[in-house]
Scaffold this motif. Sequence first.
Motif, short mmCIF file in Angstrom:
data_model
loop_
_atom_site.label_atom_id
_atom_site.label_comp_id
_atom_site.label_asym_id
_atom_site.label_seq_id
_atom_site.Cartn_x
_atom_site.Cartn_y
_atom_site.Cartn_z
N HIS B 100 0.66 -1.15 0.02
CA HIS B 100 0.21 -0.02 -0.04
C HIS B 100 0.97 0.96 0.03
CE1 HIS B 100 -3.76 -1.93 0.18
NE2 HIS B 100 -3.61 -2.52 1.39
N LYS B 103 2.48 1.49 -3.65
CA LYS B 103 1.64 1.76 -4.60
C LYS B 103 1.14 3.32 -4.49
CE LYS B 103 -1.13 -1.60 -4.39
NZ LYS B 103 -2.27 -2.44 -4.27
N GLY B 104 1.08 3.67 -3.24
CA GLY B 104 0.58 4.89 -2.81
C GLY B 104 -0.80 4.95 -2.35
N SER B 105 -1.49 3.77 -2.39
CA SER B 105 -2.86 3.66 -1.86
C SER B 105 -2.87 3.83 -0.44
CB SER B 105 -3.51 2.26 -2.11
OG SER B 105 -2.68 1.32 -1.77
N ALA B 107 -2.00 6.51 1.12
CA ALA B 107 -2.25 7.93 1.28
C ALA B 107 -3.80 7.89 1.46
CB ALA B 107 -1.76 8.75 0.04
N TYR B 108 -4.67 7.14 0.48
CA TYR B 108 -5.98 7.37 0.80
C TYR B 108 -6.47 6.74 2.23
CZ TYR B 108 -6.74 8.38 -4.15
OH TYR B 108 -6.53 9.31 -5.26
N LEU B 109 -5.97 5.67 2.65
CA LEU B 109 -6.36 5.15 3.78
C LEU B 109 -6.04 6.10 4.99
CD1 LEU B 109 -4.76 1.46 3.71
CD2 LEU B 109 -7.01 1.96 3.38
N LEU B 110 -4.86 6.83 4.78
CA LEU B 110 -4.47 7.74 5.90
C LEU B 110 -5.09 9.30 5.55
CD1 LEU B 110 -0.82 7.02 6.30
CD2 LEU B 110 -2.59 6.41 7.60
N ASP B 263 8.50 8.30 8.47
CA ASP B 263 7.93 9.22 7.61
C ASP B 263 7.52 8.38 6.58
OD1 ASP B 263 8.82 11.51 8.94
OD2 ASP B 263 10.66 11.62 7.74
N LEU B 264 6.39 8.71 5.80
CA LEU B 264 5.65 7.67 4.72
C LEU B 264 6.24 8.58 3.45
CD1 LEU B 264 2.64 6.76 6.41
CD2 LEU B 264 4.56 5.31 5.86
N PRO B 265 6.53 7.98 2.22
CA PRO B 265 6.75 8.83 0.96
C PRO B 265 5.62 8.62 0.22
CG PRO B 265 7.62 6.59 0.78
CD PRO B 265 7.05 6.60 2.20
N LEU B 266 4.48 8.87 0.64
CA LEU B 266 3.24 9.01 -0.06
C LEU B 266 2.82 10.36 -0.89
CD1 LEU B 266 1.04 7.36 2.82
CD2 LEU B 266 2.11 6.28 0.67
#
Lengths: 307, 266
Positions: B100, B103-105, B107-110, B263-266
């Motif tokens: 997640h 892929k970047g998904s 970002a939606y969850l968070l 840190d999250l690279p979203l």
Amino acid sequence: MSIIEINGLTKDYGNHKGIFNLTFQVNKGEVFGYLGPNGAGKTTTIRHLMGFLTPDQGKATVLGMDCRTKNAEIMKQLGYLPGEISFFDGMNGMEFLKFMSEMRGMTDTTYRDKLVELFQLDFRGRIRKMSKGMKQKLGIICAFMHDPQVLILDEPTSGLDPLMQKIFTDLVLEEKAKGKTILMSSHSFEEIEKTCDRVGIIRSGNLVAVEDIHNLKEKRRKTYVITFDSPATAKAFAATDHHDKITVNGPVAKVSILGNVSGFIQSLSKYTVLDLDTESSNLEDIFMQYYGNSDQQKESKGGHKNA
Amino acid sequence: MLSKPLLKASVKLNYIVFIIIVAVLMMYLPIIISMYNPETQDSLNEMLKALPPEMVAAMGFGEIGGGLLSFIGSYFYGFLILLLPMIYAIVVANRSIASHVDKGSMAYLLSTPNTRLKIARTQAFFLIVTVTLLIAIVTMIGIALSSVLYPGELDVSGFLLLNAGVLLLYYALTGIGFFASCFFNDTKNSLAVGAGLPVAFLVLQMISNTGKETEFLRYFTIYTLFSPKNIINGENFIISFLALAVIAIVAFTSSLYAFHKRDLPL
């Protein structure tokens, strides 16, 4: 009242990458355009606002809550459109919207359905098979559908056709009229000038200006591309003084004009003009127009960056 | 505590892998159990002697004691049970967080009113529950098959203990996979550790089984903590069980902590 507050925000990735000591506010009911070339730090700033990153220094708050520690609380009233669109594998558009509604604990879906209709989203297909524009529409609906107080949109119009861009612009204006606070990033001035009240310009991680959009527009030079019948005519025209800046290339002249254009048009009528076109000035041009000198100094100071 | 919609989405995303792994296990388990025959066990041993002893040992088939439990213990719990659920644990642990983020998904969850901890807790819960379910299915089918084919032959409490050991082993392995998933930004690194480590452990286990010179390798693999022979014979397995439980608890709690803090690279 400022809804989004960024105070001395710094995230240094080394090698002059990152964002440095950013400070600005976005007030209630305001649309704030966050402008900068690719890699300037727009998305990094937005990641801080979303609580994905911990700042090295400084602080970002939304609705008075710290973005890193109170992010779940903030998200109740925030809509977000990521710059890179990627959804869940295997879901179709509607399944994704339903999933996101459930994750938010939403029960009322009337606004969502209205948006789906507005953007003419065909939500039956698998998301993986969707075109870029279709995914962008889905992302926009997802950001707006829970009617949030604050919207953070990372390059919202990329991939949209002109018709959809118009629909999006209208939607933003409508939300603004409802008193929503919106921060949207972009790398093109044209994209945000229709909706934004204020513009912040970021470059190489530094905030170089926060300007009222009207000031920016007034100070803005327009560029016209004129094709004369011969190089000689072009040269003759260049000798007149109805322009601020002119470059001649054969029969083609590029003319920059600040403010009133009536003198320019009158003088132009004395020559044979084959074609007249306006050139949309890109961000870099605008940037150079207003901040050119001071920026060049800055560039030379930071010149070892590319060495 | 947990996010119900996310749990539902995880079920939808992973149920096919689950079914495949259960199906393959259910293909092997009946074959192995039906091969058991107290009278012909000697001839089976004869057959194994015809094979290179190192290979037999590597698969954990050595030293078959008497009884149905020991038979299943060495043929099924010596190797197959180490391999197949491991595939499930690796795939699903990687999907739970790292894919997640990659892929970047994520970002939606968070961008929903759920904390990182809640997201990670939900995914950890899903992993633990499904792994438990997987082993529970094997246990129940094993008992059912044995009681149909050889009524009264299986030492049921010993079999339950054996499966408790497998379960603890899998909590620890899943914990390692989940930690890699929470810690790394991309699927590549998450899999390198989350899959690489268990596979390396398994290979070391197989090599260490083959002979005296390689036996020291057993100290470098987690699989040493799961010994069907010791469990069946009731020999000091409690320490191993405790060690596996501690590994699992440490792995899962540090996973949650790592995901919460980084840190999250979203």
